[in-house]
Design an enzyme around this catalytic site. Sequence first.
Site, PDB file in Angstrom:
ATOM      1  CD  GLU A   1      -3.083  -1.073   2.431  1.00  0.00           C
ATOM      2  OE1 GLU A   1      -3.914  -1.593   2.107  1.00  0.00           O
ATOM      3  OE2 GLU A   1      -2.191  -1.105   3.331  1.00  0.00           O
TER       4      GLU A   1
ATOM      5  CB  CYS B   1       2.873   7.576   4.198  1.00  0.00           C
ATOM      6  SG  CYS B   1       3.398   6.216   4.583  1.00  0.00           S
TER       7      CYS B   1
ATOM      8  CB  CYS C   1       6.179  -5.268   9.439  1.00  0.00           C
ATOM      9  SG  CYS C   1       7.885  -4.582  10.437  1.00  0.00           S
TER      10      CYS C   1
ATOM     11  CB  CYS D   1       5.149  -3.245  16.551  1.00  0.00           C
ATOM     12  SG  CYS D   1       6.881  -2.498  15.849  1.00  0.00           S
TER      13      CYS D   1
ATOM     14  CB  CYS E   1       1.619  -1.653  13.817  1.00  0.00           C
ATOM     15  SG  CYS E   1       2.169  -1.797  11.899  1.00  0.00           S
TER      16      CYS E   1
ATOM     17  CB  SER F   1       8.055   3.537  15.649  1.00  0.00           C
ATOM     18  OG  SER F   1       8.309   4.300  14.484  1.00  0.00           O
TER      19      SER F   1
ATOM     20  CG  ASN G   1      -4.053   5.610  13.422  1.00  0.00           C
ATOM     21  OD1 ASN G   1      -5.015   7.077  13.137  1.00  0.00           O
ATOM     22  ND2 ASN G   1      -3.144   6.146  12.814  1.00  0.00           N
TER      23      ASN G   1
ATOM     24  CB  CYS H   1       0.791   5.876  11.165  1.00  0.00           C
ATOM     25  SG  CYS H   1       0.764   7.132  10.581  1.00  0.00           S
TER      26      CYS H   1
HETATM   27  N1  SAH Z   1       9.104   0.360  10.336  1.00  0.00           N
HETATM   28  C1  SAH Z   1       8.789   1.817  10.098  1.00  0.00           C
HETATM   29  C2  SAH Z   1       7.951   2.631   9.476  1.00  0.00           C
HETATM   30  C3  SAH Z   1       6.108   1.807   9.570  1.00  0.00           C
HETATM   31  S1  SAH Z   1       5.588   2.440  10.801  1.00  0.00           S
HETATM   32  C4  SAH Z   1       8.320   2.551  11.662  1.00  0.00           C
HETATM   33  O1  SAH Z   1       8.060   1.759  12.584  1.00  0.00           O
HETATM   34  O2  SAH Z   1       8.985   3.332  12.481  1.00  0.00           O
HETATM   35  C5  SAH Z   1       5.349   3.833  10.404  1.00  0.00           C
HETATM   36  C6  SAH Z   1       5.048   4.465  11.821  1.00  0.00           C
HETATM   37  O3  SAH Z   1       3.147   4.499  12.512  1.00  0.00           O
HETATM   38  C7  SAH Z   1       5.922   4.200  13.145  1.00  0.00           C
HETATM   39  O4  SAH Z   1       6.069   5.939  13.595  1.00  0.00           O
HETATM   40  C8  SAH Z   1       4.693   2.828  13.889  1.00  0.00           C
HETATM   41  O5  SAH Z   1       5.306   3.123  15.004  1.00  0.00           O
HETATM   42  C9  SAH Z   1       3.348   3.967  13.628  1.00  0.00           C
HETATM   43  N2  SAH Z   1       2.328   3.053  13.704  1.00  0.00           N
HETATM   44  C10 SAH Z   1       2.369   1.199  13.836  1.00  0.00           C
HETATM   45  N3  SAH Z   1       0.936   1.362  14.049  1.00  0.00           N
HETATM   46  C11 SAH Z   1      -0.174   2.335  14.669  1.00  0.00           C
HETATM   47  C12 SAH Z   1      -1.682   2.705  14.838  1.00  0.00           C
HETATM   48  N4  SAH Z   1      -2.574   2.029  15.311  1.00  0.00           N
HETATM   49  N5  SAH Z   1      -1.432   3.971  15.010  1.00  0.00           N
HETATM   50  C13 SAH Z   1      -0.505   5.210  14.816  1.00  0.00           C
HETATM   51  N6  SAH Z   1       0.164   4.990  14.517  1.00  0.00           N
HETATM   52  C14 SAH Z   1       0.945   3.521  14.411  1.00  0.00           C
HETATM   53 FE1  SF4 Z   2       6.881  -3.161  11.863  1.00  0.00          FE
HETATM   54 FE2  SF4 Z   2       7.140  -0.740  11.872  1.00  0.00          FE
HETATM   55 FE3  SF4 Z   2       4.358  -1.629  12.048  1.00  0.00          FE
HETATM   56 FE4  SF4 Z   2       6.005  -2.492  13.529  1.00  0.00          FE
HETATM   57  S1  SF4 Z   2       6.020   0.359  13.278  1.00  0.00           S
HETATM   58  S2  SF4 Z   2       5.026  -3.804  12.612  1.00  0.00           S
HETATM   59  S3  SF4 Z   2       8.314  -1.486  12.595  1.00  0.00           S
HETATM   60  S4  SF4 Z   2       5.876  -1.508  10.158  1.00  0.00           S
END
Ligand code: SAH
Ligand code: SF4
Length: 363
Positions: free
Chosen positions: A88, A101, A108, A112, A115, A213, A289, A332
Amino acid sequence: MSLYDLEIAQWKQLLSAEPSYRADQIWQAIHKHAIRPEHLTSIPKQLRDSIAKTADLAPALSLVNLYTDDNELTEKALFKLDDQRVLETVLMHYSDRSTVCISSQAGCAMGCKFCATGQQGFYRHLTTGEIVEQVAWAISRTRTKRGSRRLTNVVFMGMGEPLANTKNLFKALQRINVDIGIGARHITVSTVGIIPGIRRFGKLNQQYNLAISLHAANNEKRTSLVPITRTYPLEALLEVLADYRRTTNRRISFEWAMMDGINDSDQDARELIAICVPLQAHVNLIPLNPTPKWPGSGSPMARVRSFSRILEMAGIVTSIRDNRGTKIAAACGQLAETHVTLGGDEGLFAAGSAKMDLSGLLD
Ligand code: SAH
Ligand code: SF4
């Protein structure tokens, strides 16, 4: 191999029977103007046709679906790759800029908990061409939908962990910066904190932005949200960031997804301040989110604002990210393969398993 995977030298070799300027002409067209060779009227029709028929020169991304939100100011493209994986890309227009973006991996491996991409698991690294083509799509989409507007910013905040895929990432960064022409200061790489990747990124010694992050400022809490903390504990991460700050003279920013009752207390803010001050780091607060497998919710806006005020009173430059694309799950952390069933098997790596064996997952 796909259209944007070829290097300029390979184009030159491929077009050795053509006038010597031909390769540069195509290279410029696909990068600077995001025009596919078969639409390039300044090259002979026969050449256009033969490029169009060459499988290795085909685009890597085929558009499956396009979702729009925020009065068409946010668009999410769902692309299918030739191995049926999907990725995406989210395009966001603001009054003063247009930002894309982009994704760096299909899925991944970092797991996390909050996410959507992490919940789904890891499939594979994206190639340089697959990364660059997302930017080309955004350039062309911005131009067709919004008159003569230009794409101004690129953020690696889509699916995947860019610093687990450094080889392809670094080549893509160079293409986006040098060949497409987006200034390094307008390109941001966001990472969960892969230490060897940050070191390598620092050695590039370029003006790209680095975002980390963080989400929690002590190991115990961070491990429960971001399991990779076990492999790269905060002390080690902060040390490598201090090095990065010293050697590149670039400020970093920390991303902090605000989770109700989890990481949004005054004490959390104080712990974050202690980390930011020595690094002169900025903070980006992202109201969490919703995602399918995480029961928690985002902090109320009033809490986000007071958390932000505490940071600002300590002199930390803080911004609150506006929540684009929530209706179309383009915000995000909401990017996942949930919208289509194309294969639909489990990721190669079960999301969030307790013991993280990174062999084969970092490039
Ligand atoms: N893997 C990388 C980049 C992709 S994630 C990283 O983790 O930095 C992009 C951003 O979205 C990161 O800061 C991540 O922590 C954040 N993110 C992930 N899940 C989220 C959610 N449910 N709500 C808000 N931000 C989130
Ligand atoms: Fe991967 Fe970034 Fe999502 Fe963590 S927040 S699972 S590193 S995409």
